[in-house]
Enzyme design. Structure first.
Site, PDB file in Angstrom:
ATOM      1  N   ASP A  70       0.557  -1.680  -0.102  1.00 27.39           N
ATOM      2  CA  ASP A  70       0.192  -0.036  -0.035  1.00 27.39           C
ATOM      3  C   ASP A  70       0.884   1.201  -0.077  1.00 27.39           C
ATOM      4  OD1 ASP A  70      -1.878   1.676   0.101  1.00 27.39           O
ATOM      5  OD2 ASP A  70      -1.757   2.188   2.899  1.00 27.39           O
ATOM      6  N   ASP A  81       0.048   4.683   1.234  1.00 30.78           N
ATOM      7  CA  ASP A  81      -0.655   5.540   2.115  1.00 30.78           C
ATOM      8  C   ASP A  81      -0.354   5.220   3.645  1.00 30.78           C
ATOM      9  OD1 ASP A  81      -1.129   7.343   0.187  1.00 30.78           O
ATOM     10  OD2 ASP A  81      -3.531   7.175   0.495  1.00 30.78           O
ATOM     11  N   ASP A 117      -2.411  -0.304   5.897  1.00 32.73           N
ATOM     12  CA  ASP A 117      -2.873  -0.423   7.435  1.00 32.73           C
ATOM     13  C   ASP A 117      -4.360  -0.073   7.606  1.00 32.73           C
ATOM     14  OD1 ASP A 117      -2.669   1.766   5.332  1.00 32.73           O
ATOM     15  OD2 ASP A 117      -3.625   3.478   6.939  1.00 32.73           O
TER      16      ASP A 117
END
Length: 176
Positions: free
Chosen positions: A9, A11, A134
């Site tokens: 990922d 962000d 996250d």
């Protein structure tokens, strides 16, 4: 032997969106929020005015100018030695994020080939051996092994194997 694949990922995993969001909020509204205020709650809820905070994500430059997560560049270079590395980001929700994230990757990760960048709306379509993310909403549908990268909003969650930084991620993946 076939190389294993890793989806990573952007962000809060390779891009420090928390620090960026705090800086943008301070610049726009003059109110300083700490990273600790983001612990255990959705990111926008850490700000005095969550709607105003969320509006910042729609502004040009928000994604393009975010800082790197420490160690991310070095770690991804290292991972490419033994894994097929894909950058996977849900970049469709915010109008500017698609082009800004692409430009950000070109600047900070020029060694990631464009064929290994996947911008999507829903990460359920991703089928790699590992997913480092996250957000539980992405890891819950992971078809491989989910790895939770620590961010303020996911502190206290113990549903998946967790890494707190890129050194820990490298150590975990080296043991696989």
């Amino acid at each position: 032997m076939t190389r294993k694949s890793i989806a990573i990922d952007m962000d809060n995993v390779i891009v420090d969106i928390e620090t960026n969001w705090i800086a943008w909020y301070h610049n726009e509204f003059g109110i300083q929020v700490t990273k600790e205020a983001m612990h255990g709650i959705p990111e926008d809820q850490a700000f005095p005015d969550p709607l105003a905070a969320r509006s910042l994500i729609y502004k040009p430059g928000f994604f393009r100018n975010a800082p790197l997560i420490p160690g991310a560049q070095e770690a991804l270079l290292k991972l490419q030695e033994n894994f097929d590395v894909f950058i996977v980001s849900a970049a469709m929700e915010f109008p500017n994020s698609l082009s800004e994230k692409y430009d950000w990757l070109a600047e900070h990760f020029p060694f990631i080939h464009w064929k290994n960048i996947v911008f999507c709306g829903d990460k359920r379509v991703i089928n790699t051996d590992y997913l480092i993310d996250d957000h539980l909403k992405n890891l819950d549908f992971c078809q491989g092994t989910p790895i939770l990268f620590t961010a303020g909003h996911n502190r206290g969650i113990d549903k998946y194997r967790r890494v707190n930084n890129w050194d820990e991620a490298l150590e975990l993946l080296a043991a696989e």
